[in-house]
Design a protein around this motif. Structure first.
Motif, PDB file in Angstrom:
ATOM      1  N   PRO A  34      21.784 -13.069  18.324  1.00 55.09           N
ATOM      2  CA  PRO A  34      21.089 -12.028  19.105  1.00 55.09           C
ATOM      3  C   PRO A  34      19.726 -12.528  19.585  1.00 55.09           C
ATOM      4  CG  PRO A  34      21.965 -11.106  17.077  1.00 55.09           C
ATOM      5  CD  PRO A  34      22.139 -12.598  16.984  1.00 55.09           C
ATOM      6  N   MET A  35      19.315 -12.051  20.754  1.00 51.88           N
ATOM      7  CA  MET A  35      18.003 -12.468  21.262  1.00 51.88           C
ATOM      8  C   MET A  35      16.917 -12.040  20.292  1.00 51.88           C
ATOM      9  SD  MET A  35      17.021 -10.035  24.478  1.00 51.88           S
ATOM     10  CE  MET A  35      17.927  -8.511  24.651  1.00 51.88           C
ATOM     11  N   THR A  36      15.816 -12.769  20.340  1.00 48.83           N
ATOM     12  CA  THR A  36      14.696 -12.474  19.455  1.00 48.83           C
ATOM     13  C   THR A  36      13.926 -11.258  19.968  1.00 48.83           C
ATOM     14  OG1 THR A  36      13.133 -13.856  20.683  1.00 48.83           O
ATOM     15  CG2 THR A  36      14.436 -14.938  18.935  1.00 48.83           C
ATOM     16  N   GLY A  37      13.087 -10.716  19.115  1.00 43.69           N
ATOM     17  CA  GLY A  37      12.240  -9.599  19.526  1.00 43.69           C
ATOM     18  C   GLY A  37      11.310  -9.987  20.668  1.00 43.69           C
ATOM     19  N   ALA A  38      10.797 -11.213  20.612  1.00 46.16           N
ATOM     20  CA  ALA A  38       9.910 -11.687  21.681  1.00 46.16           C
ATOM     21  C   ALA A  38      10.666 -11.785  23.001  1.00 46.16           C
ATOM     22  CB  ALA A  38       9.310 -13.036  21.302  1.00 46.16           C
ATOM     23  N   GLN A  39      11.906 -12.293  22.951  1.00 47.29           N
ATOM     24  CA  GLN A  39      12.704 -12.368  24.174  1.00 47.29           C
ATOM     25  C   GLN A  39      12.964 -10.972  24.729  1.00 47.29           C
ATOM     26  OE1 GLN A  39      16.049 -14.728  22.628  1.00 47.29           O
ATOM     27  NE2 GLN A  39      15.743 -16.086  24.371  1.00 47.29           N
ATOM     28  N   ALA A  40      13.319 -10.031  23.853  1.00 48.24           N
ATOM     29  CA  ALA A  40      13.616  -8.667  24.297  1.00 48.24           C
ATOM     30  C   ALA A  40      12.400  -8.043  24.971  1.00 48.24           C
ATOM     31  CB  ALA A  40      14.080  -7.813  23.121  1.00 48.24           C
ATOM     32  N   SER A  41      11.243  -8.214  24.354  1.00 46.90           N
ATOM     33  CA  SER A  41      10.020  -7.648  24.900  1.00 46.90           C
ATOM     34  C   SER A  41       9.687  -8.253  26.264  1.00 46.90           C
ATOM     35  CB  SER A  41       8.866  -7.886  23.927  1.00 46.90           C
ATOM     36  OG  SER A  41       7.657  -7.417  24.462  1.00 46.90           O
ATOM     37  N   TYR A  42       9.758  -9.574  26.362  1.00 47.02           N
ATOM     38  CA  TYR A  42       9.435 -10.249  27.615  1.00 47.02           C
ATOM     39  C   TYR A  42      10.458  -9.909  28.695  1.00 47.02           C
ATOM     40  CZ  TYR A  42       7.623 -14.018  30.604  1.00 47.02           C
ATOM     41  OH  TYR A  42       7.077 -14.746  31.636  1.00 47.02           O
ATOM     42  N   LEU A  43      11.720  -9.863  28.322  1.00 44.96           N
ATOM     43  CA  LEU A  43      12.769  -9.520  29.276  1.00 44.96           C
ATOM     44  C   LEU A  43      12.581  -8.105  29.806  1.00 44.96           C
ATOM     45  CD1 LEU A  43      15.347 -10.282  30.748  1.00 44.96           C
ATOM     46  CD2 LEU A  43      16.629  -9.647  28.691  1.00 44.96           C
ATOM     47  N   LYS A  44      12.225  -7.178  28.938  1.00 43.80           N
ATOM     48  CA  LYS A  44      11.983  -5.794  29.352  1.00 43.80           C
ATOM     49  C   LYS A  44      10.818  -5.742  30.338  1.00 43.80           C
ATOM     50  CE  LYS A  44      12.483  -1.280  28.805  1.00 43.80           C
ATOM     51  NZ  LYS A  44      13.520  -0.604  29.555  1.00 43.80           N
ATOM     52  N   THR A  45       9.731  -6.424  30.013  1.00 42.88           N
ATOM     53  CA  THR A  45       8.563  -6.456  30.887  1.00 42.88           C
ATOM     54  C   THR A  45       8.906  -7.064  32.247  1.00 42.88           C
ATOM     55  OG1 THR A  45       7.049  -6.606  29.017  1.00 42.88           O
ATOM     56  CG2 THR A  45       6.210  -7.363  31.144  1.00 42.88           C
ATOM     57  N   LEU A  46       9.583  -8.208  32.242  1.00 47.95           N
ATOM     58  CA  LEU A  46       9.937  -8.856  33.502  1.00 47.95           C
ATOM     59  C   LEU A  46      10.882  -8.015  34.341  1.00 47.95           C
ATOM     60  CD1 LEU A  46      10.451 -12.569  32.421  1.00 47.95           C
ATOM     61  CD2 LEU A  46       8.633 -11.666  33.872  1.00 47.95           C
TER      62      LEU A  46
END
Length: 79
Positions: A34-46
């Motif tokens: 599963p994607m990391t929390g940092a990836q999820a946060s950055y992906l949501k922002t982008l």
């Protein structure tokens, strides 16, 4: 062709050997996790910045998230 590392050289930190620094997400050994929390946060922002909220999928794996982030960085003007 890159020079082979000597016994005392660390191939992960050898600045002349970039093969260990950048890998295709499809080649990651942990890419299916599963994607990391940092990836999820950055992906949501982008996805919000690129005005593509459908681009955020919480079920993406690490490799898929990385590829989607790379694409959205361009769309959001970060590349």
């Amino acid at each position: 062709m890159a020079k082979a590392a000597t016994k005392n050289e660390n191939p992960k930190t050898n600045p002349k050997d970039a093969s260990n620094r950048v890998k295709d997400p499809d080649q990651w050994t942990t890419g299916s996790e599963p994607m990391t929390g940092a990836q999820a946060s950055y992906l949501k922002t982008l996805s919000e910045e690129a005005k593509e909220p459908e681009a955020f999928d919480p079920d993406l794996d690490k490799a898929e998230a990385s590829k989607r982030i790379d694409a959205l960085r361009t769309d959001a003007g970060h590349a």
